[in-house]
Each structure stands twice: as C-alpha cells, then as structure tokens.
Design an enzyme around this catalytic site. Sequence first.
Site, PDB file in Angstrom:
ATOM      1  N   ASN A  28     -41.732   4.394  18.830  1.00  0.00           N
ATOM      2  CA  ASN A  28     -40.636   5.354  19.061  1.00  0.00           C
ATOM      3  C   ASN A  28     -39.385   5.036  18.241  1.00  0.00           C
ATOM      4  O   ASN A  28     -38.285   5.410  18.609  1.00  0.00           O
ATOM      5  CB  ASN A  28     -40.334   5.455  20.557  1.00  0.00           C
ATOM      6  CG  ASN A  28     -40.024   4.105  21.178  1.00  0.00           C
ATOM      7  OD1 ASN A  28     -39.857   3.120  20.462  1.00  0.00           O
ATOM      8  ND2 ASN A  28     -39.929   4.046  22.493  1.00  0.00           N
ATOM      9  N   HIS A  69     -34.864   0.903  19.267  1.00  0.00           N
ATOM     10  CA  HIS A  69     -34.527   0.299  20.551  1.00  0.00           C
ATOM     11  C   HIS A  69     -33.037   0.531  20.757  1.00  0.00           C
ATOM     12  O   HIS A  69     -32.260   0.457  19.809  1.00  0.00           O
ATOM     13  CB  HIS A  69     -34.791  -1.211  20.534  1.00  0.00           C
ATOM     14  CG  HIS A  69     -34.131  -1.918  21.672  1.00  0.00           C
ATOM     15  ND1 HIS A  69     -34.686  -1.976  22.927  1.00  0.00           N
ATOM     16  CD2 HIS A  69     -32.923  -2.548  21.763  1.00  0.00           C
ATOM     17  CE1 HIS A  69     -33.860  -2.622  23.741  1.00  0.00           C
ATOM     18  NE2 HIS A  69     -32.769  -2.976  23.056  1.00  0.00           N
ATOM     19  N   LYS A  77     -36.860  -0.068  14.544  1.00  0.00           N
ATOM     20  CA  LYS A  77     -38.100  -0.848  14.655  1.00  0.00           C
ATOM     21  C   LYS A  77     -38.940  -0.688  13.381  1.00  0.00           C
ATOM     22  O   LYS A  77     -38.653   0.181  12.544  1.00  0.00           O
ATOM     23  CB  LYS A  77     -38.875  -0.359  15.882  1.00  0.00           C
ATOM     24  CG  LYS A  77     -38.156  -0.581  17.230  1.00  0.00           C
ATOM     25  CD  LYS A  77     -39.087  -0.128  18.359  1.00  0.00           C
ATOM     26  CE  LYS A  77     -38.426  -0.066  19.701  1.00  0.00           C
ATOM     27  NZ  LYS A  77     -39.350   0.459  20.746  1.00  0.00           N
ATOM     28  N   GLU A 124     -27.800  -8.442  24.744  1.00  0.00           N
ATOM     29  CA  GLU A 124     -28.549  -8.187  23.507  1.00  0.00           C
ATOM     30  C   GLU A 124     -27.672  -8.343  22.268  1.00  0.00           C
ATOM     31  O   GLU A 124     -28.123  -8.887  21.258  1.00  0.00           O
ATOM     32  CB  GLU A 124     -29.187  -6.794  23.568  1.00  0.00           C
ATOM     33  CG  GLU A 124     -30.299  -6.738  24.600  1.00  0.00           C
ATOM     34  CD  GLU A 124     -31.011  -5.399  24.675  1.00  0.00           C
ATOM     35  OE1 GLU A 124     -32.033  -5.318  25.385  1.00  0.00           O
ATOM     36  OE2 GLU A 124     -30.547  -4.423  24.045  1.00  0.00           O
ATOM     37  N   TYR A 147     -37.432  -9.071  24.585  1.00  0.00           N
ATOM     38  CA  TYR A 147     -38.152  -8.251  25.561  1.00  0.00           C
ATOM     39  C   TYR A 147     -38.536  -9.071  26.805  1.00  0.00           C
ATOM     40  O   TYR A 147     -39.573  -8.814  27.408  1.00  0.00           O
ATOM     41  CB  TYR A 147     -39.391  -7.631  24.922  1.00  0.00           C
ATOM     42  CG  TYR A 147     -39.105  -6.401  24.078  1.00  0.00           C
ATOM     43  CD1 TYR A 147     -38.421  -5.303  24.608  1.00  0.00           C
ATOM     44  CD2 TYR A 147     -39.545  -6.305  22.757  1.00  0.00           C
ATOM     45  CE1 TYR A 147     -38.174  -4.161  23.852  1.00  0.00           C
ATOM     46  CE2 TYR A 147     -39.300  -5.166  21.994  1.00  0.00           C
ATOM     47  CZ  TYR A 147     -38.618  -4.099  22.544  1.00  0.00           C
ATOM     48  OH  TYR A 147     -38.382  -2.963  21.793  1.00  0.00           O
TER      49      TYR A 147
HETATM   50  O1  CDP Z   1     -37.069   1.283  24.635  1.00  0.00           O
HETATM   51  P1  CDP Z   1     -36.756   1.811  26.012  1.00  0.00           P
HETATM   52  O2  CDP Z   1     -35.599   1.083  26.670  1.00  0.00           O
HETATM   53  O3  CDP Z   1     -36.561   3.308  25.998  1.00  0.00           O
HETATM   54  O4  CDP Z   1     -38.051   1.567  26.919  1.00  0.00           O
HETATM   55  P2  CDP Z   1     -38.511   0.279  27.766  1.00  0.00           P
HETATM   56  O5  CDP Z   1     -39.076   0.774  29.044  1.00  0.00           O
HETATM   57  O6  CDP Z   1     -37.418  -0.735  27.832  1.00  0.00           O
HETATM   58  O7  CDP Z   1     -39.717  -0.297  26.899  1.00  0.00           O
HETATM   59  C1  CDP Z   1     -39.497  -1.033  25.710  1.00  0.00           C
HETATM   60  C2  CDP Z   1     -40.464  -0.551  24.656  1.00  0.00           C
HETATM   61  O8  CDP Z   1     -41.792  -0.895  25.039  1.00  0.00           O
HETATM   62  C3  CDP Z   1     -40.508   0.961  24.447  1.00  0.00           C
HETATM   63  O9  CDP Z   1     -39.488   1.447  23.598  1.00  0.00           O
HETATM   64  C4  CDP Z   1     -41.877   1.137  23.823  1.00  0.00           C
HETATM   65  O10 CDP Z   1     -41.869   0.833  22.445  1.00  0.00           O
HETATM   66  C5  CDP Z   1     -42.698   0.065  24.539  1.00  0.00           C
HETATM   67  N1  CDP Z   1     -43.480   0.630  25.676  1.00  0.00           N
HETATM   68  C6  CDP Z   1     -44.833   0.890  25.501  1.00  0.00           C
HETATM   69  O11 CDP Z   1     -45.370   0.662  24.421  1.00  0.00           O
HETATM   70  N2  CDP Z   1     -45.583   1.426  26.528  1.00  0.00           N
HETATM   71  C7  CDP Z   1     -45.009   1.671  27.725  1.00  0.00           C
HETATM   72  N3  CDP Z   1     -45.775   2.171  28.714  1.00  0.00           N
HETATM   73  C8  CDP Z   1     -43.639   1.416  27.922  1.00  0.00           C
HETATM   74  C9  CDP Z   1     -42.890   0.890  26.878  1.00  0.00           C
HETATM   75 MG    MG Z   2     -35.406  -0.827  27.459  1.00  0.00          MG
END
Ligand code: CDP
Ligand code: MG
Length: 159
Positions: free
Chosen positions: A123, A126, A10, A137, A50
């Site tokens: 973080n 992805h 990212k 994806e 997303y």
């Molecule tokens: O990326 P990952 O699959 O681990 O998490 P996700 O639940 O699919 O969420 C996608 C992305 O949204 C995360 O990697 C974070 O960058 C963001 N996110 C956030 O900013 N705040 C949250 N409460 C949850 C997710």
């Molecule tokens: Mg995810």
Amino acid sequence: MIERTLVLIKPDGILRGLVGEIIKRFEQRGLKVVGLKMVWIDKSFAKKHYAAHIEKDFYKGLEEFITSAPLVAIAIEGIHAVEYVRKIVGATEPKSAELGTIRGDFAHTSYKYSDSKGITIKNLVHASGSVEEAKKEVALWFTPTEIHTYKISQEKEIF
Ligand code: CDP
Ligand code: MG
C-alpha cells in the site's frame, strides 16, 4: 497542535517511481518536510518499527517486503499533522481507500487477495497512526540533528 509525524515511502513506492508524486501530495497541502532520507533497513530495524505487529500472521510477509529494497523516510510537520497525513494516505486496504488518497489512487489490492497469496498488502506508504506513535517513530528514524527547523512560505499566509 503543530505535530510531527513519520511517513515511509515503502519499497513498492520506490520501485514504481512514485517518490515525487507521493511527496507532492503532502507539499501541496502546505505540510512541511522537516526530515528526509533514503534507507535500506534490516530485519532487526523492521522489528523495532513494526513492534506492535510482530505476533501477527501478516508480519513475516511484511518484514520480507519492507527489507526488500530501500525506502524513503520523511518527517512531516504541520497543524494536526498526524491526522492530516493519515487522511492524505487513506485506508490500509487499497480496495477500501477513497479515491483522492495516495493508497486509493495508486495501489490496487485487497486483504482477501494478499491473504490468499500469503503476501503483505502493498500500500505504498506508512504513516504514524497516532500522536503517541508519531513521537516514537520520528525518534526511531531520525536523530535530532536530522530534523530541520525552518519556515515555509505557507506559514506566513496560513499559520
Ligand atoms: O499501515 P497502517 O497503519 O495503515 O496499517 P497497520 O494495521 O498498522 O499495518 C501495517 C502494515 O502491515 C500495513 O500498512 C500493511 O502493509 C501490512 N498489513 C498486511 O499486510 N496485512 C494485514 N492484514 C494488515 C496489515
Ligand atoms: Mg499502523
């Protein structure tokens, strides 16, 4: 059992100069990079990637962030690649991510902090969350001709 999965480095990973360090973490475990490109996505593409998160409170900040600079898209292939890559990447919240994972080693924030600021969790990466998500994806980010079939040296020793 041989799967393909999508990794995105990212914008925070690009701006912090962590592209090499992040790709190394997959390569050193014998996972194979089969697709690789730098892309600067727009809001409409962010909504496709997303789609599952569009209705969530954090989506606006996430979209702003993911479209703020280029990112590096990587298709990775390997044995149980989806699960393996998620393990290498670590938990979504950097505060909870184990040391030794990419997010645990290089990211530093929490849900509480980012929510209080109204910003997204930065973080670094992805990674597709399931085999089904990975298929969708990889197809969204790469055309079939951008995915390459070749053998890496580990395949002779391990596979
Ligand atoms: O990326 P990952 O699959 O681990 O998490 P996700 O639940 O699919 O969420 C996608 C992305 O949204 C995360 O990697 C974070 O960058 C963001 N996110 C956030 O900013 N705040 C949250 N409460 C949850 C997710
Ligand atoms: Mg995810």
